[in-house]
Write a protein that holds these residues in place. Structure first.
Motif, mmCIF file in Angstrom:
data_model
loop_
_atom_site.group_PDB
_atom_site.id
_atom_site.type_symbol
_atom_site.label_atom_id
_atom_site.label_comp_id
_atom_site.label_asym_id
_atom_site.label_seq_id
_atom_site.Cartn_x
_atom_site.Cartn_y
_atom_site.Cartn_z
ATOM 1 N N PRO A 1 0.828 -1.215 0.000
ATOM 2 C CA PRO A 1 0.000 0.000 0.000
ATOM 3 C C PRO A 1 0.859 1.262 0.000
ATOM 4 C CG PRO A 1 0.017 -1.002 2.171
ATOM 5 C CD PRO A 1 0.722 -1.964 1.257
ATOM 6 N N HIS A 2 0.373 2.261 -0.712
ATOM 7 C CA HIS A 2 1.072 3.555 -0.814
ATOM 8 C C HIS A 2 0.299 4.589 0.012
ATOM 9 C CE1 HIS A 2 3.597 6.679 -2.389
ATOM 10 N NE2 HIS A 2 2.618 7.263 -3.058
ATOM 11 N N GLY A 3 -0.777 5.143 -0.544
ATOM 12 C CA GLY A 3 -1.539 6.140 0.184
ATOM 13 C C GLY A 3 -2.258 5.552 1.379
ATOM 14 N N CYS A 4 -2.371 6.360 2.430
ATOM 15 C CA CYS A 4 -3.128 6.006 3.631
ATOM 16 C C CYS A 4 -4.006 7.210 3.941
ATOM 17 C CB CYS A 4 -2.183 5.708 4.789
ATOM 18 S SG CYS A 4 -3.014 5.219 6.311
ATOM 19 N N ASP A 5 -5.306 7.088 3.710
ATOM 20 C CA ASP A 5 -6.189 8.259 3.747
ATOM 21 C C ASP A 5 -7.373 8.015 4.666
ATOM 22 O OD1 ASP A 5 -4.841 9.853 1.524
ATOM 23 O OD2 ASP A 5 -5.218 7.942 0.539
ATOM 24 N N VAL A 6 -7.751 9.053 5.402
ATOM 25 C CA VAL A 6 -8.830 8.959 6.388
ATOM 26 C C VAL A 6 -9.940 9.918 5.976
ATOM 27 C CG1 VAL A 6 -9.442 9.187 8.822
ATOM 28 C CG2 VAL A 6 -7.149 8.373 8.180
ATOM 29 N N ASP A 7 -11.184 9.421 5.946
ATOM 30 C CA ASP A 7 -12.290 10.256 5.470
ATOM 31 C C ASP A 7 -12.628 11.338 6.489
ATOM 32 O OD1 ASP A 7 -15.542 9.446 6.364
ATOM 33 O OD2 ASP A 7 -13.822 8.530 7.356
ATOM 34 N N PRO A 8 -13.425 12.340 6.112
ATOM 35 C CA PRO A 8 -13.683 13.479 7.011
ATOM 36 C C PRO A 8 -14.315 13.111 8.346
ATOM 37 C CG PRO A 8 -14.272 14.063 4.766
ATOM 38 C CD PRO A 8 -13.955 12.599 4.753
ATOM 39 N N THR A 9 -15.041 12.002 8.410
ATOM 40 C CA THR A 9 -15.670 11.615 9.681
ATOM 41 C C THR A 9 -14.701 10.906 10.610
ATOM 42 O OG1 THR A 9 -16.382 9.400 8.967
ATOM 43 C CG2 THR A 9 -17.826 11.261 8.407
ATOM 44 N N GLY A 10 -13.585 10.425 10.071
ATOM 45 C CA GLY A 10 -12.645 9.653 10.868
ATOM 46 C C GLY A 10 -13.002 8.190 10.984
ATOM 47 N N GLN A 11 -14.036 7.751 10.279
ATOM 48 C CA GLN A 11 -14.489 6.360 10.371
ATOM 49 C C GLN A 11 -13.707 5.425 9.459
ATOM 50 O OE1 GLN A 11 -15.583 3.346 11.467
ATOM 51 N NE2 GLN A 11 -17.466 4.380 12.074
ATOM 52 N N TYR A 12 -13.397 5.866 8.248
ATOM 53 C CA TYR A 12 -12.825 4.972 7.250
ATOM 54 C C TYR A 12 -11.354 5.286 6.996
ATOM 55 C CZ TYR A 12 -17.735 3.938 6.350
ATOM 56 O OH TYR A 12 -19.057 3.573 6.482
ATOM 57 N N ILE A 13 -10.550 4.231 6.988
ATOM 58 C CA ILE A 13 -9.119 4.330 6.701
ATOM 59 C C ILE A 13 -8.880 3.570 5.407
ATOM 60 C CG2 ILE A 13 -6.789 3.882 7.529
ATOM 61 C CD1 ILE A 13 -9.341 3.543 10.140
ATOM 62 N N ILE A 14 -8.453 4.277 4.364
ATOM 63 C CA ILE A 14 -8.319 3.677 3.035
ATOM 64 C C ILE A 14 -6.856 3.355 2.771
ATOM 65 C CG2 ILE A 14 -8.552 4.081 0.550
ATOM 66 C CD1 ILE A 14 -10.838 5.894 2.919
#
Length: 650
Positions: free
Chosen positions: A328-341
């Motif tokens: 994995p390269h990018g590690c991104d968190v959605d605005p709610t803080g619920q999802y870690i992509i």
């Protein structure tokens, strides 16, 4: 052999897709007039957003307007910059000091704007130096680099410089694991002996001053990118890892063996409490902290000799591994803080982890073994869902604040829009070509401004007029205000942007500083009135206290300087009018010219090597009599007895 065949097939598919992209581009023709209208900013009008693009191997940060794509400024950060004299003037040379000496370049990757309560506040922007590990802070009222801190026990400072949602910390995660502490040892003993470090640098809430609070010593993987938790996941930080194989050679093959690598979930709040209660071990280190003072207009360097390190096994519950396919390269968190992509470079699907499920799995001790004592959570127990994208080479994801996510696919050269929660692909648009990062203003915050997405492409090919083998990289703007993305503009970028940060102009523009007040100038060599101008000898040093105003220098004739002297021109700009800098250049100068802002003082060192009468002049066109803004220095032999003197108007 199978791995090489797989890589060759992937490269072949990429070439076919790029070729298709070129055919599609040629068949669609020019952008529609409606698209042109969306990026047109009429004369005298201003852009809606600032965009800050990393300059990659330029070592600097560039400022653009959105939607126009106009470049407004290049901010020097890690590289000497002759346009302004940054890194050449005596005041700014200390900004480039490191434990390795004076290092006038770096590889600048990831800018991040300061936040309050998870929303952009526009005070500072941070950016990392990837080569000689450093973190810089730029003041967004002056657009000048104010601070650079070196990061010890680190190499390839890549998973940085991302900040927590109240700017409590900026992180610096090492890409390359190394021996910690550094020592002479065989490279083939990498496994179990090399370590990664995740550095948490605290940020003073009033002045922004940085301090390396602690380093978390981690297993010897590669730590690639990171993002903070927000909202319900505030207090956590997430880092992608690859090379969990701990390979040390031919990594394009040997670091791609495992079906899954990890996202490291770090509870920095728990570690902070441990450190505040006296936990951690001080380790010898050697690193520079460079700070620029706006009052004196001068930078100073402080060298530190130790750092506080933390063993994650000493803080139970502080670190967990989330299995994530693949490299994995990018590690991104959605605005709610619920999802870690997790964006697995070698996976066609996107993996989305659930923060709630992660906490439940931790509380239920649903572990699938451990790595160097750190618990590994079961993949199925933390999985929120997978985006079946059909793309190749996912890298980075940003969010529009309306429940949608946007991911770049490097190999298939496209941006894919998908829905959080349902994982449904909504739209996809080609890029030209090989897109890396993308940016939505505020897309790395709790409040994105989801009107535009900027794709930063690695290859330009036929998008612009050719300029030889090397071309500037291409960026493309998409309008995302509707259900479907619309490509509306291309523009070239400077260096190789790796990431960008955007902010509404209405937040930043009103805070922008226009002048430095002359009466507040605390520089030790300031000349507050022309009557204070003077020339002073101290051994073989000559200090020239000089003032500038349209359209003359005071003094403008100087005699008594000798070959072998060190001549310091301390130049104060007496203008108190916005956008009236003065320049200074001296023939035979072995540094660069200077640009001196209104009310500012800067110093240029000149070491004359030849007898003669040598001119200096203003380099910045300041008035109708700009050409007349000049002066002379007479240089006599080293054994001369010519009296040191200066004049004006004689």
């Amino acid at each position: 052999m199978k791995i090489y065949n797989h890589l060759l097939m992937t490269m072949g598919a990429a070439l076919m897709l790029v070729s298709c992209g070129q055919q599609n581009q040629n068949s669609t023709g020019a952008l529609s007039s409606s698209a042109a209208e969306k990026v047109y900013v009429a004369p005298g009008e201003q852009d809606e957003f600032y965009a800050f693009l990393s300059g990659g191997y330029s070592g600097n940060l560039t400022v653009y307007g959105l939607p126009s794509g106009r470049m407004f400024k290049e901010i020097p950060v890690f590289s000497q910059f002759p346009t302004s004299g940054y890194g050449y003037s005596e005041e700014t040379k200390p900004m480039l000091n490191t434990s390795h000496g004076f290092v006038p370049w770096d590889d600048a990757h990831h800018p991040d704007i300061s936040q309050t309560n998870g929303e952009l506040d526009g005070r500072w922007i941070f950016i990392n130096g990837n080569n000689t590990p450093r973190i810089a802070r730029i003041n967004l009222s002056t657009f000048e680099t104010e601070e650079i801190i070196e990061v010890p026990n680190s190499a390839g400072n890549h998973s940085s410089s991302f900040i927590t949602e109240n700017t409590e910390y900026v992180v610096a995660g090492t890409r390359f694991s190394v021996p910690i502490p550094q020592r002479d040892m065989p490279i083939n003993e990498y496994k179990s002996n090399f370590k990664g470090s995740l550095s948490f640098i605290s940020v003073d809430p009033e002045h922004g001053h940085m301090d390396l609070k602690f380093q978390l010593l981690m297993p010897g993987f590669n730590y690639d990118l990171s993002h903070p938790g927000r909202g319900k996941s505030h207090g956590w930080f997430f880092f992608t890892t690859y090379n969990t194989e701990e390979a040390h050679t031919l990594q394009e093959v040997n670091a791609s063996q495992n079906d899954k690598d990890f996202i490291a979930a770090v509870n920095w709040k728990k570690i902070e409490e441990y450190v505040n209660n006296g936990g951690g071990t001080k380790m010898p280190a050697n690193y520079a902290h460079n700070l620029y003072d706006e009052g004196t207009h001068t930078a100073t360097t402080t060298m530190y000799k130790e750092v506080l390190t933390v063993d994650p096994l000493k803080v139970p519950g502080a670190v967990y591994f989330l299995p994530t396919p693949k490299s994995p390269h990018g590690c991104d968190v959605d605005p709610t803080g619920q999802y870690i992509i997790g964006n697995g470079k070698l996976s066609a699907d996107l993996t989305v982890h659930s923060f709630d499920k992660m906490i439940a799995a931790i509380e239920g001790e649903k572990f699938d073994g451990e790595a160097y004592g750190i618990p590994i959570l079961k993949f199925e127990d933390v999985l929120a869902g997978q985006v079946k994208s059909g793309g190749l080479g996912p890298l980075h994801t940003e969010f529009d604040g309306n429940g949608n996510a946007y991911t770049t696919f490097f190999i298939s050269s496209e941006v894919v829009k998908w829905k959080l929660g349902t994982w449904e692909v909504i739209d996809r648009k080609p890029t030209y070509y090989s897109v890396g990062h993308l940016m939505i203003p505020g897309g790395n915050s709790r409040k994105p401004f989801g009107k535009y997405v900027v794709a930063m492409n690695k290859i330009t090919k036929d998008r612009y007029l050719p300029t030889g083998p090397e071309m500037e990289h291409s960026a493309q703007i998409y309008d995302i205000s509707g259900d479907k993305m619309e490509l509306i503009y291309d523009f070239p970028t400077h260096g190789e942007p790796h990431y960008a940060a955007g902010i509404p102009a209405e937040i930043l523009a009103p805070k922008s500083q226009k002048i430095y007040r002359l009466d507040e100038n605390e520089h030790p060599y300031v000349v507050k009135t022309p009557t204070d101008a003077k020339v002073v000898r101290d051994g073989n040093e000559v200090h020239i206290y000089m003032s500038t105003i349209r359209s003359h220098f005071t003094p403008d004739n100087i005699e008594g300087v000798k070959v072998g002297d060190k001549v310091y021109f301390h130049i104060t700009n007496h203008e108190q009018d916005f956008d009236v800098p003065h320049g200074f250049a001296m023939i035979g100068q072995n540094t660069s010219e200077l640009l001196v802002m209104p009310g500012q003082t800067k110093t240029s060192l000149w070491e004359p090597k030849q007898v003669g009468v040598w001119p200096f002049y203003c380099t910045d066109f300041c008035s109708a009599l700009h050409q007349e803004m000049q002066g002379y220095v007479r240089v006599s032999p080293a054994n001369s007895d010519v009296e040191l003197k200066w004049s004006l108007g004689e």
